[in-house]
Design a protein around this motif. Structure first.
Motif, short mmCIF file in Angstrom:
data_model
loop_
_atom_site.label_atom_id
_atom_site.label_comp_id
_atom_site.label_asym_id
_atom_site.label_seq_id
_atom_site.Cartn_x
_atom_site.Cartn_y
_atom_site.Cartn_z
N ASP A 1 0.82 -1.21 0.00
CA ASP A 1 0.00 0.00 0.00
C ASP A 1 0.85 1.26 0.00
O ASP A 1 0.35 2.37 0.20
N LYS A 2 2.16 1.09 -0.28
CA LYS A 2 3.08 2.23 -0.29
C LYS A 2 4.01 2.15 -1.48
O LYS A 2 5.24 2.08 -1.36
N PHE A 3 3.41 2.15 -2.66
CA PHE A 3 4.17 2.14 -3.91
C PHE A 3 4.15 3.55 -4.51
O PHE A 3 3.09 4.12 -4.78
N LEU A 4 5.34 4.10 -4.71
CA LEU A 4 5.51 5.41 -5.35
C LEU A 4 6.01 5.20 -6.77
O LEU A 4 7.00 4.50 -6.99
N LEU A 5 5.33 5.80 -7.75
CA LEU A 5 5.79 5.81 -9.13
C LEU A 5 6.40 7.18 -9.41
O LEU A 5 5.70 8.19 -9.36
N ALA A 6 7.72 7.20 -9.67
CA ALA A 6 8.45 8.46 -9.78
C ALA A 6 9.06 8.59 -11.17
O ALA A 6 9.85 7.72 -11.59
N GLY A 7 8.71 9.64 -11.90
CA GLY A 7 9.20 9.81 -13.26
C GLY A 7 9.83 11.17 -13.49
O GLY A 7 9.37 12.19 -12.96
#
Length: 287
Positions: A107-113
């Motif tokens: 529940d703590k997935f960061l998608l960073a682009g």
């Protein structure tokens, strides 16, 4: 720390990633579950910027995260879309399904682009729940969800100043119709942290402005900062990711513009935002 090179998915979804897993802290007598930062570096769809890859992953690791850097589709085998979206979905679903194996908090997935990687990130954030994506990746809607998005000087709409030629745009989108990220924002978008600079000479700041306005209209929580100074591709905006004098002997001061102490605050600001969003203080203490 353990570093693994993985090839995930099959056929049109296949993607190579580099996974960075911190070693357990033996003093704690527990194997911690960790948030995951899924990183899409920039590079104009022609390469993956190393200034936005491992060094970014290591900054997240220093804060207790695990991290994965994604080698998404480039324009040398056009078009980029929609395959890049399927690849990101494949990565998200894989680590969700294997969260226990990798000691992750699903529940703590960061998608960073960053830059071009930010374009893929924004499009994924808009469309992660779309039926075409669940069907293409062959998973459930829940398997594709990320819990927060981080965008650094992202491309948002190909009509907003980058890339400059129709040929380059065609190599990215082909005939894929869903490619203007600000026009695809909806109430399913995850909370978003986004920053850019007013003087970005490559990807106009209007990209960020359009996306922020769209998120606000949709009621999506957004933390945005537009800094007054700095070129495109600042990465950490610190000397460690600035071009050295030897990079261009004809202009040894070229790299100085990539040291912007006021912009370098973006990373601790993002961490503070995530701490509040995910209540990370209690998350670490309650393990």
């Amino acid at each position: 720390m353990e570093i693994s090179k993985l090839t995930l998915g099959a056929a049109d979804n296949q993607v190579t990633v580099t996974f960075y897993e911190p070693a357990p802290i033996a003093d704690l007598h527990v194997i911690q579950r960790r948030p995951l930062a899924i990183i899409l570096p920039g590079g104009g769809f022609t390469f993956y910027s190393q200034r936005e890859s491992e060094i970014i992953a290591l900054n997240y690791l220093a804060q207790g995260f695990a991290a994965v850097v994604v080698d998404y589709q480039l324009a040398d085998q056009p078009p980029v879309l929609p395959r890049a979206l399927y690849q990101v979905g494949t990565v998200v679903a894989y680590f969700r399904k294997n969260a226990v194996v990798y000691h992750l908090a699903p529940d703590k997935f960061l998608l960073a682009g960053f830059s071009a990687g930010g374009y893929v990130t924004a499009l994924y954030a808009d469309q992660w729940a779309a039926p075409f994506l669940t069907q293409a990746v062959g998973v459930t809607r829940a398997d594709l969800q990320v819990n927060a998005v981080g965008l650094a000087y992202p491309v948002i709409g190909l009509r907003l100043g980058w890339p400059p030629t129709a040929r380059e745009r065609a190599a990215i989108v082909g005939d894929w119709p869903y490619h203007e990220a600000d026009q695809l924002v909806n109430g399913e978008n995850p909370p978003t942290f986004i920053w850019a600079t007013q003087t970005d000479e490559l990807v106009p700041v209007t990209n960020t402005q359009h996306y922020v306005q769209a998120l606000e209209r949709a009621g999506v929580p957004v933390h945005s900062t537009i800094y007054d100074q700095g070129p495109h591709g600042l990465a950490l905006a610190r000397p460690v990711t600035a071009f050295p004098r030897s990079f261009d002997p004809a202009d040894p001061d070229f790299g100085a513009a990539f040291v912007q102490p006021h912009v370098a605050h973006w990373f601790p600001q993002q961490l503070d935002w995530l701490t509040r969003l995910w209540n990370l203080n209690d998350f670490w203490r309650d393990q």
